[in-house]
Write a protein that holds these residues in place. Structure first.
Motif, PDB file in Angstrom:
ATOM      1  N   TYR A  91     -41.006 -11.366  17.959  1.00 42.17           N
ATOM      2  CA  TYR A  91     -39.723 -10.942  17.730  1.00 42.17           C
ATOM      3  C   TYR A  91     -38.828 -12.191  17.369  1.00 42.17           C
ATOM      4  O   TYR A  91     -39.021 -13.279  17.853  1.00 42.17           O
ATOM      5  CB  TYR A  91     -39.133 -10.130  19.166  1.00 42.17           C
ATOM      6  CG  TYR A  91     -38.702 -10.842  20.147  1.00 42.17           C
ATOM      7  CD1 TYR A  91     -37.344 -11.107  20.179  1.00 42.17           C
ATOM      8  CD2 TYR A  91     -39.416 -11.468  21.217  1.00 42.17           C
ATOM      9  CE1 TYR A  91     -36.651 -12.046  21.297  1.00 42.17           C
ATOM     10  CE2 TYR A  91     -38.889 -12.134  22.317  1.00 42.17           C
ATOM     11  CZ  TYR A  91     -37.604 -12.530  22.417  1.00 42.17           C
ATOM     12  OH  TYR A  91     -37.203 -13.259  23.534  1.00 42.17           O
ATOM     13  N   GLY A  92     -37.736 -11.727  16.722  1.00 41.05           N
ATOM     14  CA  GLY A  92     -36.550 -12.942  16.281  1.00 41.05           C
ATOM     15  C   GLY A  92     -35.406 -12.043  16.339  1.00 41.05           C
ATOM     16  O   GLY A  92     -35.336 -10.779  16.191  1.00 41.05           O
ATOM     17  N   TYR A  93     -34.306 -12.767  16.472  1.00 38.02           N
ATOM     18  CA  TYR A  93     -33.017 -12.141  16.507  1.00 38.02           C
ATOM     19  C   TYR A  93     -31.931 -12.900  15.721  1.00 38.02           C
ATOM     20  O   TYR A  93     -32.212 -14.075  15.419  1.00 38.02           O
ATOM     21  CB  TYR A  93     -32.642 -11.675  17.795  1.00 38.02           C
ATOM     22  CG  TYR A  93     -32.209 -13.014  18.537  1.00 38.02           C
ATOM     23  CD1 TYR A  93     -31.018 -13.668  18.431  1.00 38.02           C
ATOM     24  CD2 TYR A  93     -33.244 -13.577  19.439  1.00 38.02           C
ATOM     25  CE1 TYR A  93     -30.854 -14.972  19.500  1.00 38.02           C
ATOM     26  CE2 TYR A  93     -33.144 -14.876  20.260  1.00 38.02           C
ATOM     27  CZ  TYR A  93     -31.725 -15.375  20.049  1.00 38.02           C
ATOM     28  OH  TYR A  93     -31.459 -16.323  20.935  1.00 38.02           O
ATOM     29  N   SER A  94     -30.924 -12.184  15.024  1.00 32.70           N
ATOM     30  CA  SER A  94     -30.005 -12.766  14.693  1.00 32.70           C
ATOM     31  C   SER A  94     -28.603 -12.407  15.025  1.00 32.70           C
ATOM     32  O   SER A  94     -28.550 -11.304  15.495  1.00 32.70           O
ATOM     33  CB  SER A  94     -29.949 -12.547  12.821  1.00 32.70           C
ATOM     34  OG  SER A  94     -28.809 -13.093  12.112  1.00 32.70           O
ATOM     35  N   THR A  95     -27.646 -13.170  15.415  1.00 40.50           N
ATOM     36  CA  THR A  95     -26.336 -13.032  15.814  1.00 40.50           C
ATOM     37  C   THR A  95     -25.182 -13.106  14.592  1.00 40.50           C
ATOM     38  O   THR A  95     -24.140 -12.972  14.886  1.00 40.50           O
ATOM     39  CB  THR A  95     -26.069 -13.713  16.747  1.00 40.50           C
ATOM     40  OG1 THR A  95     -25.901 -15.227  16.515  1.00 40.50           O
ATOM     41  CG2 THR A  95     -26.836 -13.406  18.188  1.00 40.50           C
ATOM     42  N   ASP A  96     -25.584 -13.273  13.346  1.00 41.47           N
ATOM     43  CA  ASP A  96     -24.982 -13.487  12.512  1.00 41.47           C
ATOM     44  C   ASP A  96     -24.972 -12.579  11.097  1.00 41.47           C
ATOM     45  O   ASP A  96     -24.788 -13.154   9.898  1.00 41.47           O
ATOM     46  CB  ASP A  96     -24.694 -15.102  11.823  1.00 41.47           C
ATOM     47  CG  ASP A  96     -25.999 -15.613  11.549  1.00 41.47           C
ATOM     48  OD1 ASP A  96     -27.036 -14.741  11.357  1.00 41.47           O
ATOM     49  OD2 ASP A  96     -25.926 -16.832  11.214  1.00 41.47           O
ATOM     50  N   GLY A  97     -25.583 -11.391  11.258  1.00 41.62           N
ATOM     51  CA  GLY A  97     -25.920 -10.843  10.339  1.00 41.62           C
ATOM     52  C   GLY A  97     -26.768 -10.911   9.364  1.00 41.62           C
ATOM     53  O   GLY A  97     -26.843 -10.607   8.248  1.00 41.62           O
ATOM     54  N   GLY A  98     -27.800 -11.739  10.088  1.00 37.91           N
ATOM     55  CA  GLY A  98     -29.194 -12.023   9.377  1.00 37.91           C
ATOM     56  C   GLY A  98     -29.177 -13.382   8.453  1.00 37.91           C
ATOM     57  O   GLY A  98     -30.074 -13.635   7.709  1.00 37.91           O
ATOM     58  N   VAL A  99     -28.118 -14.101   8.553  1.00 40.46           N
ATOM     59  CA  VAL A  99     -27.985 -15.405   7.727  1.00 40.46           C
ATOM     60  C   VAL A  99     -29.006 -16.306   8.451  1.00 40.46           C
ATOM     61  O   VAL A  99     -29.474 -17.240   7.623  1.00 40.46           O
ATOM     62  CB  VAL A  99     -26.601 -15.859   7.554  1.00 40.46           C
ATOM     63  CG1 VAL A  99     -26.456 -17.260   6.921  1.00 40.46           C
ATOM     64  CG2 VAL A  99     -25.536 -14.752   6.858  1.00 40.46           C
ATOM     65  N   THR A 100     -28.909 -16.191   9.706  1.00 39.20           N
ATOM     66  CA  THR A 100     -29.744 -17.262  10.482  1.00 39.20           C
ATOM     67  C   THR A 100     -30.516 -16.462  11.441  1.00 39.20           C
ATOM     68  O   THR A 100     -30.111 -15.636  11.834  1.00 39.20           O
ATOM     69  CB  THR A 100     -28.955 -18.523  11.274  1.00 39.20           C
ATOM     70  OG1 THR A 100     -28.178 -18.153  12.060  1.00 39.20           O
ATOM     71  CG2 THR A 100     -27.990 -19.270  10.120  1.00 39.20           C
ATOM     72  N   TRP A 101     -31.852 -17.176  11.797  1.00 39.46           N
ATOM     73  CA  TRP A 101     -32.579 -16.332  12.805  1.00 39.46           C
ATOM     74  C   TRP A 101     -33.426 -17.241  13.880  1.00 39.46           C
ATOM     75  O   TRP A 101     -33.512 -18.429  13.562  1.00 39.46           O
ATOM     76  CB  TRP A 101     -33.777 -15.742  12.081  1.00 39.46           C
ATOM     77  CG  TRP A 101     -33.566 -14.713  11.247  1.00 39.46           C
ATOM     78  CD1 TRP A 101     -32.907 -14.472  10.059  1.00 39.46           C
ATOM     79  CD2 TRP A 101     -33.250 -13.221  11.747  1.00 39.46           C
ATOM     80  NE1 TRP A 101     -32.426 -13.229   9.463  1.00 39.46           N
ATOM     81  CE2 TRP A 101     -32.843 -12.458  10.507  1.00 39.46           C
ATOM     82  CE3 TRP A 101     -33.808 -12.578  12.554  1.00 39.46           C
ATOM     83  CZ2 TRP A 101     -32.668 -11.179  10.759  1.00 39.46           C
ATOM     84  CZ3 TRP A 101     -33.776 -11.198  12.852  1.00 39.46           C
ATOM     85  CH2 TRP A 101     -32.957 -10.479  11.741  1.00 39.46           C
ATOM     86  N   THR A 102     -33.544 -16.776  15.002  1.00 40.37           N
ATOM     87  CA  THR A 102     -34.123 -17.525  15.970  1.00 40.37           C
ATOM     88  C   THR A 102     -35.449 -16.864  16.474  1.00 40.37           C
ATOM     89  O   THR A 102     -35.522 -15.587  16.603  1.00 40.37           O
ATOM     90  CB  THR A 102     -33.143 -17.499  17.374  1.00 40.37           C
ATOM     91  OG1 THR A 102     -32.175 -18.250  16.997  1.00 40.37           O
ATOM     92  CG2 THR A 102     -34.030 -18.296  18.502  1.00 40.37           C
ATOM     93  N   PHE A 103     -36.447 -17.323  16.467  1.00 40.80           N
ATOM     94  CA  PHE A 103     -37.766 -17.074  16.957  1.00 40.80           C
ATOM     95  C   PHE A 103     -38.258 -17.558  18.413  1.00 40.80           C
ATOM     96  O   PHE A 103     -38.769 -18.578  18.417  1.00 40.80           O
ATOM     97  CB  PHE A 103     -39.129 -17.265  15.863  1.00 40.80           C
ATOM     98  CG  PHE A 103     -40.420 -17.165  16.124  1.00 40.80           C
ATOM     99  CD1 PHE A 103     -40.635 -16.109  17.172  1.00 40.80           C
ATOM    100  CD2 PHE A 103     -41.356 -17.587  15.395  1.00 40.80           C
ATOM    101  CE1 PHE A 103     -41.854 -15.694  17.457  1.00 40.80           C
ATOM    102  CE2 PHE A 103     -42.615 -17.357  15.987  1.00 40.80           C
ATOM    103  CZ  PHE A 103     -42.989 -16.225  16.784  1.00 40.80           C
TER     104      PHE A 103
END
Length: 542
Positions: A91-103
């Motif tokens: 899983y990965g998540y973004s907190t800025d609308g999909g501009v950057t991601w964390t895995f």
């Protein structure tokens, strides 16, 4: 048929788990691209934002938080090395609308997981449905608005499960529904289950009228549940229940199941995806207040009956609550009979009634190849007419990067809001199987600079709020900043900040008004204004 299904969907551990250190694997630049009406970002990246060479990721599902649309989560089948088909719950998540991601890694490390399906409920609680190695499913949940996972809850299940959560606001709000392939499950009593207590417990398994599989679910604005899929006779049907929403209705009953003519059938083993599906069946409903309210839509990539085309994206609609469906409509606009594959057709309907469909397409592939491009089309008149097909990716070869399993998963996933459609998909643009997020603007007005210029990198944790929450945001340049709390009627009930600031800001709020009195439980909106930027977060006070 049972043997064929098991051959193509052998979702049990074959290879043993191999511990792999991502930090020691070779890296390359992650793929990303930005145009005026869409942008694409690689999701399965390392901590420095790089592509990890030698792993694989496919079969993604996406969820967008309705209380904070900048919070997006994608789950997928994670193969730590292509030398093994052992897979886990990535899983990965973004907190800025999909501009950057964390895995961050995987759920339940070292244990076999497959077939991820994700969703949010109306309060921003997050659910991850995951198939384990004995044809049973577990639900992993985040219920504090943050990143802390609860322990997994058994939820029946079987191969190719799908999950949908009721966000209608009615008696069934937050009900959790899932169904799966009744032929491949350890549940002897059926292929459907329901939770009416926010995923804490699930009903006993139940058979669905018509026994569909390889499909999805949808809930309309009255809480009516719709299920689509293929039957043992290869027909596509839609099953309807008006009792599923009522917690007191046990067991759930089925009002009807209706045939849907898409002039073809769901296919397995096509050259574009040799041991996987060509796509599953999708159902969604119009929850707008417009002329299409209550319409039920079905789409799928099918092996055509009338013209022997190996793969077209076909669409049908119902204007009578899923009782009858229109004649099928072909969405891809390439020449009929060119033997192109339009595969992984995926649909979502926005709250305003716009219908979005994406798919992979080989119409431009060189002879002897299955090179595919991502295509998009939408309708704003209840599926009567459709926008011109638009290619929104470069071509790529789907037949490389296999992790000892010759497929790129079995599905993509799509979520639409009134402004954008949000896609989780897999491709091999970077030389291996990787998972990507693409944000598409139907009107062609998307600009990442617009998103990042108004995004304040906000977080509100926990949310819902029981005692206290922490609001964090970032002010790039010194400017006058005001943070205010409004109730659902738009009345200002508190001002949390009103001064010139810069840099990272952190505000603790305990749910009180300007006088220090506790506010009543309910929905509130926190408005952040700094310079020319403004952002509003939805907060739930319990």
């Amino acid at each position: 048929m049972l043997a064929q299904n098991r051959d193509f969907h052998h979702e049990i551990p074959d290879d043993p788990y191999i511990s792999v250190s991502r930090s020691s694997m070779e890296k390359s630049p992650a793929y990303h691209v930005t145009y005026t009406n869409y942008f694409t970002r690689q999701v399965n990246i390392d901590g420095d934002g790089n592509n990890i060479i030698g792993d694989a990721a496919n079969e993604p599902s996406i969820a967008v938080d309705p209380t904070n649309p900048n919070r997006i989560v994608i789950g997928w089948r994670q193969f730590d090395t292509t030398s093994s088909n052992f897979r886990q719950a990535g899983y990965g998540y973004s907190t800025d609308g999909g501009v950057t991601w964390t895995f961050p890694g995987v759920l339940d490390p070292g244990n076999f997981r497959s077939d991820p399906v994700l969703d949010f409920d109306s309060e921003g609680n997050f659910y991850y449905n995951s198939l384990n190695g004995v044809f049973e499913c577990d639900i992993f949940k985040i219920d504090d608005g943050g990143f802390i996972w609860n322990s997994p809850i058994p939820a029946g299940g079987g191969d190719k499960q799908w999950m949908r959560i009721d966000r209608s606001g009615g008696i069934g709000d937050k009900n959790n529904y899932s169904y799966w392939n009744y032929l491949i499950t350890n549940c002897d009593n059926g292929a459907f289950t329901r939770s009416t207590d926010e995923g804490e417990t699930f009903d006993d398994c139940l058979f669905i009228d018509g026994n569909p599989y390889w499909g999805t679910l949808a809930v309309d604005n009255e809480g009516t549940l719709y299920i689509t899929g293929r039957t043992i006779n290869s027909d596509i049907i839609v099953v309807k229940s008006t009792t599923a929403k009522n917690p007191a209705s046990t067991p759930v009953t089925w009002d009807s199941f209706s045939p849907v003519n898409l002039d073809g059938q769901l296919n397995v083993g096509a050259p574009v995806n040799p041991v996987g599906l060509m796509g599953q069946a999708w159902v969604d409903v119009d929850i707008s207040n417009g002329p299409g309210q209550g319409n039920v839509y079905v789409t799928a990539s099918v092996d055509r009956t009338s013209n022997n085309d190996p793969g077209d994206v076909m669409f049908a609609k119902s204007t009578d609550g899923g009782e009858t469906f229109s004649a099928p409509l072909r969405i891809n606009q390439d020449n009929v009979g060119n033997n192109a594959y339009q595969w992984f057709g995926t649909m979502a309907v926005a709250p305003n009634g716009r219908i979005d469909i994406v798919w992979l397409d080989t119409r431009n592939a060189a002879a002897g190849t299955n090179d595919s491009e991502l295509y998009y089309s939408y309708s704003e008149d209840q599926g009567e007419t459709w926008s011109d097909n638009e290619a929104i990716s470069v071509p790529f070869n789907p037949n490389i990067g296999y992790p000892q399993q010759d497929k790129m998963g079995d599905y993509f996933d799509l979520v639409s809001d009134n402004d954008f459609t949000h896609l989780a998909w897999a491709n091999t643009i970077n030389g291996g199987q990787d998972v990507y997020y693409t944000r598409i603007s139907p009107e062609g007005i998307l600009n990442v600079q617009d998103i990042t210029s108004t995004n304040l990198k906000t977080s509100l944790y926990p949310n819902p709020i029981t005692t206290e929450t922490v609001l964090e945001f970032f002010v790039e340049q010194e400017s006058k900043t005001r943070v205010q709390v409004y109730d659902i009627l738009g009345r200002n009930v508190n001002t949390l900040l009103d001064k010139t600031t810069s840099g990272k800001q952190q505000i603790n709020w305990n749910g009180t008004n300007i006088k220090g009195e506790m506010l009543i439980s309910g929905i509130y909106f926190i408005s952040i204004e700094t310079g020319i930027k403004k952002q509003t977060l939805k907060a739930i006070l319990r």
